[in-house]
Motif scaffolding. Sequence first.
Motif, PDB file in Angstrom:
ATOM      1  N   PRO A   3      34.885  29.627  42.406  1.00 37.97           N
ATOM      2  CA  PRO A   3      35.384  29.013  40.995  1.00 37.97           C
ATOM      3  C   PRO A   3      36.227  29.982  40.219  1.00 37.97           C
ATOM      4  O   PRO A   3      36.097  31.540  40.540  1.00 37.97           O
ATOM      5  CB  PRO A   3      34.056  28.955  40.156  1.00 37.97           C
ATOM      6  CG  PRO A   3      32.917  29.131  41.253  1.00 37.97           C
ATOM      7  CD  PRO A   3      33.340  29.766  42.371  1.00 37.97           C
ATOM      8  N   PHE A   4      37.005  29.431  39.414  1.00 37.26           N
ATOM      9  CA  PHE A   4      38.074  30.117  38.679  1.00 37.26           C
ATOM     10  C   PHE A   4      37.549  31.338  38.011  1.00 37.26           C
ATOM     11  O   PHE A   4      38.098  32.317  38.005  1.00 37.26           O
ATOM     12  CB  PHE A   4      39.142  29.410  37.899  1.00 37.26           C
ATOM     13  CG  PHE A   4      40.238  30.012  37.377  1.00 37.26           C
ATOM     14  CD1 PHE A   4      41.285  30.353  38.273  1.00 37.26           C
ATOM     15  CD2 PHE A   4      40.512  30.393  36.283  1.00 37.26           C
ATOM     16  CE1 PHE A   4      42.562  30.987  37.997  1.00 37.26           C
ATOM     17  CE2 PHE A   4      41.470  31.185  35.664  1.00 37.26           C
ATOM     18  CZ  PHE A   4      42.590  31.519  36.553  1.00 37.26           C
ATOM     19  N   ASP A   5      36.375  31.050  37.155  1.00 38.79           N
ATOM     20  CA  ASP A   5      36.062  32.133  36.522  1.00 38.79           C
ATOM     21  C   ASP A   5      35.658  33.443  37.006  1.00 38.79           C
ATOM     22  O   ASP A   5      35.597  34.530  36.939  1.00 38.79           O
ATOM     23  CB  ASP A   5      34.644  31.788  35.541  1.00 38.79           C
ATOM     24  CG  ASP A   5      33.485  31.339  36.502  1.00 38.79           C
ATOM     25  OD1 ASP A   5      33.771  30.667  37.700  1.00 38.79           O
ATOM     26  OD2 ASP A   5      32.337  31.133  35.924  1.00 38.79           O
ATOM     27  N   THR A   9      36.778  37.071  36.561  1.00 41.69           N
ATOM     28  CA  THR A   9      35.936  38.242  36.543  1.00 41.69           C
ATOM     29  C   THR A   9      36.534  39.340  37.682  1.00 41.69           C
ATOM     30  O   THR A   9      36.456  40.520  37.269  1.00 41.69           O
ATOM     31  CB  THR A   9      34.588  37.893  37.054  1.00 41.69           C
ATOM     32  OG1 THR A   9      34.081  37.028  36.010  1.00 41.69           O
ATOM     33  CG2 THR A   9      33.665  38.854  36.881  1.00 41.69           C
ATOM     34  N   GLU A  10      36.884  39.037  38.796  1.00 41.41           N
ATOM     35  CA  GLU A  10      37.213  39.892  39.886  1.00 41.41           C
ATOM     36  C   GLU A  10      38.460  40.632  39.564  1.00 41.41           C
ATOM     37  O   GLU A  10      38.473  41.822  40.038  1.00 41.41           O
ATOM     38  CB  GLU A  10      36.910  39.280  41.296  1.00 41.41           C
ATOM     39  CG  GLU A  10      37.225  40.081  42.425  1.00 41.41           C
ATOM     40  CD  GLU A  10      37.141  39.447  43.810  1.00 41.41           C
ATOM     41  OE1 GLU A  10      37.497  40.145  44.873  1.00 41.41           O
ATOM     42  OE2 GLU A  10      36.778  38.445  43.818  1.00 41.41           O
ATOM     43  N   TYR A  11      39.246  39.982  39.296  1.00 45.98           N
ATOM     44  CA  TYR A  11      40.868  40.481  39.147  1.00 45.98           C
ATOM     45  C   TYR A  11      41.259  40.611  37.773  1.00 45.98           C
ATOM     46  O   TYR A  11      42.445  41.118  37.679  1.00 45.98           O
ATOM     47  CB  TYR A  11      41.862  39.661  39.963  1.00 45.98           C
ATOM     48  CG  TYR A  11      41.425  39.355  41.457  1.00 45.98           C
ATOM     49  CD1 TYR A  11      41.538  40.497  42.477  1.00 45.98           C
ATOM     50  CD2 TYR A  11      40.809  38.413  41.882  1.00 45.98           C
ATOM     51  CE1 TYR A  11      41.415  40.315  43.755  1.00 45.98           C
ATOM     52  CE2 TYR A  11      40.500  38.051  43.391  1.00 45.98           C
ATOM     53  CZ  TYR A  11      40.779  39.191  44.125  1.00 45.98           C
ATOM     54  OH  TYR A  11      40.732  38.719  45.621  1.00 45.98           O
ATOM     55  N   GLY A  12      40.651  40.355  36.721  1.00 42.68           N
ATOM     56  CA  GLY A  12      40.952  40.408  35.373  1.00 42.68           C
ATOM     57  C   GLY A  12      41.487  41.874  35.085  1.00 42.68           C
ATOM     58  O   GLY A  12      42.662  42.156  34.503  1.00 42.68           O
ATOM     59  N   GLU A  35      48.698  34.582  29.595  1.00 35.16           N
ATOM     60  CA  GLU A  35      49.638  33.720  30.179  1.00 35.16           C
ATOM     61  C   GLU A  35      49.523  33.856  31.518  1.00 35.16           C
ATOM     62  O   GLU A  35      49.465  32.682  32.331  1.00 35.16           O
ATOM     63  CB  GLU A  35      51.006  34.218  29.975  1.00 35.16           C
ATOM     64  CG  GLU A  35      51.357  33.992  28.339  1.00 35.16           C
ATOM     65  CD  GLU A  35      51.477  32.429  27.990  1.00 35.16           C
ATOM     66  OE1 GLU A  35      51.496  31.616  28.910  1.00 35.16           O
ATOM     67  OE2 GLU A  35      50.802  32.251  26.677  1.00 35.16           O
ATOM     68  N   THR A  36      49.218  34.931  32.331  1.00 33.86           N
ATOM     69  CA  THR A  36      48.923  34.932  33.911  1.00 33.86           C
ATOM     70  C   THR A  36      47.683  33.943  34.138  1.00 33.86           C
ATOM     71  O   THR A  36      47.819  33.294  34.951  1.00 33.86           O
ATOM     72  CB  THR A  36      48.619  36.361  33.999  1.00 33.86           C
ATOM     73  OG1 THR A  36      49.885  37.231  34.057  1.00 33.86           O
ATOM     74  CG2 THR A  36      48.549  36.385  35.720  1.00 33.86           C
ATOM     75  N   PHE A  37      46.673  34.134  33.635  1.00 31.36           N
ATOM     76  CA  PHE A  37      45.555  33.428  33.921  1.00 31.36           C
ATOM     77  C   PHE A  37      45.730  31.921  33.567  1.00 31.36           C
ATOM     78  O   PHE A  37      45.075  31.117  34.178  1.00 31.36           O
ATOM     79  CB  PHE A  37      44.176  34.144  33.524  1.00 31.36           C
ATOM     80  CG  PHE A  37      43.993  35.166  34.206  1.00 31.36           C
ATOM     81  CD1 PHE A  37      43.364  35.024  35.428  1.00 31.36           C
ATOM     82  CD2 PHE A  37      43.923  36.478  33.847  1.00 31.36           C
ATOM     83  CE1 PHE A  37      43.010  35.978  36.605  1.00 31.36           C
ATOM     84  CE2 PHE A  37      43.646  37.631  34.895  1.00 31.36           C
ATOM     85  CZ  PHE A  37      43.301  37.491  36.075  1.00 31.36           C
TER      86      PHE A  37
END
Length: 163
Positions: A3-5, A9-12, A35-37
Motif C-alpha cells: 500500500p502507498f502509505d 513510511t519507508e521512504y519519507g 509535491e513528491t508524494f
Amino acid sequence: MPPFDEIVTEYGAMVLRVCRAVLGGAAEAEDAWSETFLSALKAYPGLPADANVEAWLVTIAHRKAIDVRRAEARRAVVAGEPPDRPSTLGRPEDWDGDLWAALGALPDRQRIAVAYHYLGGLPYQEIAAITGGTADAARRAAADGVKKLRSTYPGSHRVRAVR
C-alpha cells in the motif's frame, strides 16, 4: 505492491533528507517532499512491480526540487512584516547545522551527487540517470563534494552514507 502509505513510511525520511540537501531551506524542502508524494500517489498504480521505488521517488523529488527552484526565481520579494518563524523541532539543521551549511556551500552538482548517494542511498548509475550525465561523472562529483566537506567541515570524520 505494498500500500502507498507503507511507501511513504519507508521512504519519507530519505526523500525529505534529499530535498533538504538539494534545496537547503526547510520550508522549500517540505514543499518539494509533499509535491513528491502527491505526484507519486497519482503514478503509483501504474508503477511496474519490479521498479526500484527508492530511485523512482528520488527522481520525482529531483524534478519537484527543480520546480521549487524555478518558482522561487519567479516569486516576488516580500516587503513588510517578516513571516512567522518555522518550528525548529526535529530539523537536521538543529542536529548539526554546520554540516548542513557546509553541504549547502558545495557547488550544485557536488551537493546533488552527495545528497543522492550518501543521503538517498542511490548508486551512481541511477544518479546519472536522474541528473543527466554518466555514472563516472556522478561518482567524481560525489567524491569531490565529500573531499571538500572533509576539508571545510570540522566534524568531517562523520561524513558517511546513511542507510
